[in-house]
Design an enzyme around this catalytic site. Structure first.
Site, PDB file in Angstrom:
ATOM      1  CG  ASP A   1      18.965 -11.701 -28.455  1.00 35.40           C
ATOM      2  OD1 ASP A   1      18.726 -12.874 -28.107  1.00 35.40           O
ATOM      3  OD2 ASP A   1      19.192 -10.786 -27.641  1.00 35.40           O
TER       4      ASP A   1
ATOM      5  NE  ARG B   1      15.201 -19.909 -23.774  1.00 32.97           N
ATOM      6  CZ  ARG B   1      16.115 -19.460 -24.636  1.00 32.97           C
ATOM      7  NH1 ARG B   1      17.352 -19.880 -24.572  1.00 32.97           N
ATOM      8  NH2 ARG B   1      15.790 -18.578 -25.550  1.00 32.97           N
TER       9      ARG B   1
ATOM     10  CG  ASP C   1      20.762 -14.990 -21.847  1.00 33.51           C
ATOM     11  OD1 ASP C   1      20.591 -15.003 -20.603  1.00 33.51           O
ATOM     12  OD2 ASP C   1      19.849 -14.714 -22.646  1.00 33.51           O
TER      13      ASP C   1
ATOM     14  CG  ASN D   1      18.294 -17.991 -21.157  1.00 37.27           C
ATOM     15  OD1 ASN D   1      17.721 -17.149 -20.492  1.00 37.27           O
ATOM     16  ND2 ASN D   1      18.744 -17.741 -22.377  1.00 37.27           N
TER      17      ASN D   1
ATOM     18  CG  ASP E   1      14.020 -12.027 -19.847  1.00 32.83           C
ATOM     19  OD1 ASP E   1      15.016 -11.386 -20.236  1.00 32.83           O
ATOM     20  OD2 ASP E   1      13.990 -13.267 -19.812  1.00 32.83           O
TER      21      ASP E   1
END
Length: 690
Positions: free
Chosen positions: A333, A410, A445, A447, A513
């Site tokens: 990951d 983020r 992904d 995010n 998640d």
């Protein structure tokens, strides 16, 4: 099947159990005739001869009857199409022609240089609808709103609306409410599908899980979107939906340019919500999901074991443990690339970190393959950190508004994929990455949402909302064509990008998640209303669940919960005991046995996850699998048996776990009792047609 009336003005599309019919009047008004049980062409033509309802002053004779309402003229409902030129706004179209291409019907209309084509295609009992807009004129045309379809429901009383709502870590929550006069609008203004709503609605009057009429609609779009459900003053109901959240402008079509809306699919079922779900699932496995006849492998993802603190040798240790457990796909990951030691740096620099992987990813990938597993990686290509080589070189490549602070979620910004130079950079980076090592799988992904969605140098900057998604689709399509053996998973901080559009390009989706096995039951229940188990990634993680709620649950409960979809493991295997690893190996082995039935079988929801017993059943050919999970303590009382569905009442079935023989409508005594495994219990039961 597609049938056309003798005068060429009535069209009927039929599937195995349903039909859809439209009629063009002498005044070039396209009216909706029928959507529901299968009918013959003669029935559709008879419907076309019925007199129009009586209308009072201040009412429109088109509202609630028109197939695709446009802005302008005697219409007051929400328009599906709103356009503007320098001279005028609105549409006054004329019918031009129709054509067929196999089972696809195309109805062409024109208005002052704008050609409008309505597309219809029946796939099973799912109708796909979309619109193509071609600017054949000499001047630009601005598309303020271009919805994919308007769906008209028959006159009924007491409509109820089902939808899937939620938030991060609590996606896909099913709720049903009565429909009242006016509009109910759901959607996303975030630039992606969103955690808050899935682009799906279902309407019914008195349906149960296995009985009654259900109408469902689902939009195949991965950007901002809107679905409006309206109960009109005369009690008719229409559902309109498409790309974009408001009417401030989608695109400006220059002369010669074309825009094709996403598909807005619909179905009618008389088999209740379960029948509608099974129709949706069969449609996606047959027509949407790539390679859906191939079962997805059991994966291990190292994120929860390592976070950002990864190393090549550490990954090898985890890979050896995963392989011994029977895992088939090992995934590295976040943290393998650039200066990615935290979420503050590295996004955009898609080359292996030289300190962590001095020879690139190939040595680790080769070792993983030698262990008998496939190798996968995590990427987030649409994002960039301010602390990255990419941003330092190209700060203008992100979405931003001039004179405004660039919002960071983020610690990252959104790349403007509408730019061709950004598209080409990402293609070069990702194609080079997939060519540099034997990579079998990519977790893609996304995010953060759009916030400062500006493009100062473009003449029509709001087009980035649509063009970002179109560029995403083109990039994934291009990568799949160049690397056909690589599988892709869609992720967006969990279930923030789950829709038919991204599913047509990816092999599975990250559902949430939230990996707590009890919380996941409600999430998976809602997800199954529209999407099949074949695409639903579900992980077994550590207990207690330190990521969210601290809940303690047995390995048994965690595995059975996750076996309802595409099984994955995400715990820290370096900390698991030998007893836990041995038990996990048994569960993985059992999942591989039942996997074809779970991933490709017909799904029956036997008990809702509302406390007490939750159970789902899968049927494929002669095989039946039941996953039953007990969610609450009831003083050790026996749990009521399950009545199975979808089985032949004249046939005998053998239970593989007990050897018991069952005839016809099975009442399954699954042996669950509270207190056997703490507060929860779980069981897998398999039956085989004798």
């Amino acid at each position: 099947m597609l049938e056309i009336g003798a005068d060429g003005r009535t069209w009927l599309l039929s599937g195995p159990g349903s039909s859809y019919a439209v009629r063009l009047t002498d005044g070039d008004e396209l009216l909706h005739l029928h959507w529901g049980p299968r009918i013959a062409l003669a029935d559709a033509e008879a419907l076309a001869t019925l007199p129009a309802p009586r209308y009072w002053p201040f009412e429109s004779q088109l509202d609630g009857r028109e197939e695709y309402p446009v802005e302008g003229g005697p219409r007051f409902v929400r328009p599906a199409l709103s356009v503007r030129t320098e001279e005028r706004r609105g549409t006054e179209w004329a019918f031009e022609s129709y054509e067929t291409d196999g089972e696809e019907l195309r109805l062409r209309f024109t208005d002052a240089g704008l050609r409008i084509t309505l597309h219809y295609r029946m796939r099973g009992d799912v109708i796909e609808r979309w619109v193509t807009l071609d600017n054949d004129g000499a001047a630009p045309v601005e598309l303020l709103r271009a919805d994919s379809a308007t769906w008209t429901l028959p006159e009924r009383e007491g409509w109820g609306l089902s939808q899937l709502h939620g938030r991060w870590a609590a996606e896909s929550r099913l709720v049903r409410s009565g429909l009242t006069y006016g509009e109910k609008v759901i959607g996303s203004r975030r630039g992606h599908t969103g955690h808050q709503h899935l682009p799906w609605v279902a309407l019914d009057t008195d349906a149960t899980e296995e009985r009654g009429e259900v109408y469902g609609c689902a939009l195949a779009w991965s950007g901002s979107w809107r679905i409006a459900v309206a109960q009109l003053p005369d009690a008719r109901v229409q559902i309109t939906g498409g790309a974009g959240y408001d009417d401030s402008g989608l695109l400006r079509l220059a002369p010669g340019e074309t825009f094709t809306t996403p598909v807005f699919a619909g179905l009618w079922s008389d088999g209740g919500f379960g029948g509608a779900s099974r129709t949706w699932h069969a449609y996606q496995r047959a027509y949407v999901v790539p390679d859906a006849d191939r079962d997805r492998p059991v994966l291990y993802n190292s994120w929860e074991a390592t976070g950002f603190g990864i190393s090549e040798e550490q990954q090898r240790v985890l890979a050896r443990r995963a392989a011994a457990m029977g895992v088939e796909l090992f995934v590295v990951d976040d943290g393998w690339f650039g200066a990615r030691t935290s979420d503050r740096a590295g996004l955009g620099d898609w080359t292996p970190n030289p300190d962590r992987f001095p020879s690139g990813l190939k040595p680790l990938a080769d070792d993983v393959h030698a262990l008998g597993m496939q190798f996968g990686i995590w990427v987030e290509p649409e994002m960039v950190n301010a602390d990255s080589d990419l941003y330092r070189a190209h700060p203008d490549w992100v979405q931003y508004q001039p004179g405004r602070r660039r919002t960071e979620f983020r610690n990252q910004l959104v790349l403007n994929l509408a730019r061709e130079d950004v598209q080409e950079y990402l293609w070069e980076q990702l194609d080079g990455l997939l060519s540099s090592a034997p990579i079998d799988y990519v977790k893609w992904d996304f995010n953060r949402c759009f916030t400062d969605a500006g493009w100062p140098v473009d003449a029509y900057p709001q087009r980035l909302w649509v063009d970002h998604v179109r560029a995403l689709y083109a990039l994934v399509d291009r990568l799949r064509a160049a690397h056909p053996s690589v599988a892709f998973e869609s992720c967006s901080g969990g279930g923030g990008r789950v829709d038919l559009g991204i599913m047509s390009r990816t092999d599975q989706v990250w559902t949430s998640d939230n990996t707590d096995p009890l919380d996941r039951l409600a999430i998976q229940h809602g997800f199954s209303q529209i999407h099949p188990a074949r695409v639903m990634a579900a992980w077994v993680t550590d207990s207690p669940n330190t990521q969210l709620n601290g809940r303690v649950s047995s390995l048994r409960f965690r595995f059975v919960s996750a076996m309802a979809g595409v099984l994955g493991v995400g715990g820290d295997l370096a900390e698991w005991t030998e007893e836990e690893l041995e038990e996990a190996r048994d569960w993985v082995g059992l999942y591989k046995e039942i996997r074809p039935v779970v991933q490709r079988g017909d799904l029956y929801r036997l008990r809702r996850p509302e406390g007490g017993l939750s159970a789902v059943q899968y049927v494929l050919g002669d095989e039946t699998v039941v996953l039953a999970l007990l969610q609450a303590q009831h003083h050790g009382e026996p749990v009521a048996p399950l009545r199975l569905r979808g089985l032949d009442p004249t046939t005998t079935y053998e239970c593989r776990e007990t050897g018991e023989m069952h005839r016809g409508a099975v009442l399954l005594h699954h042996g669950l009792r509270t207190g056997l495994h703490g507060d929860f219990d779980a069981a897998v039961v398999r039956l085989h047609r004798v």
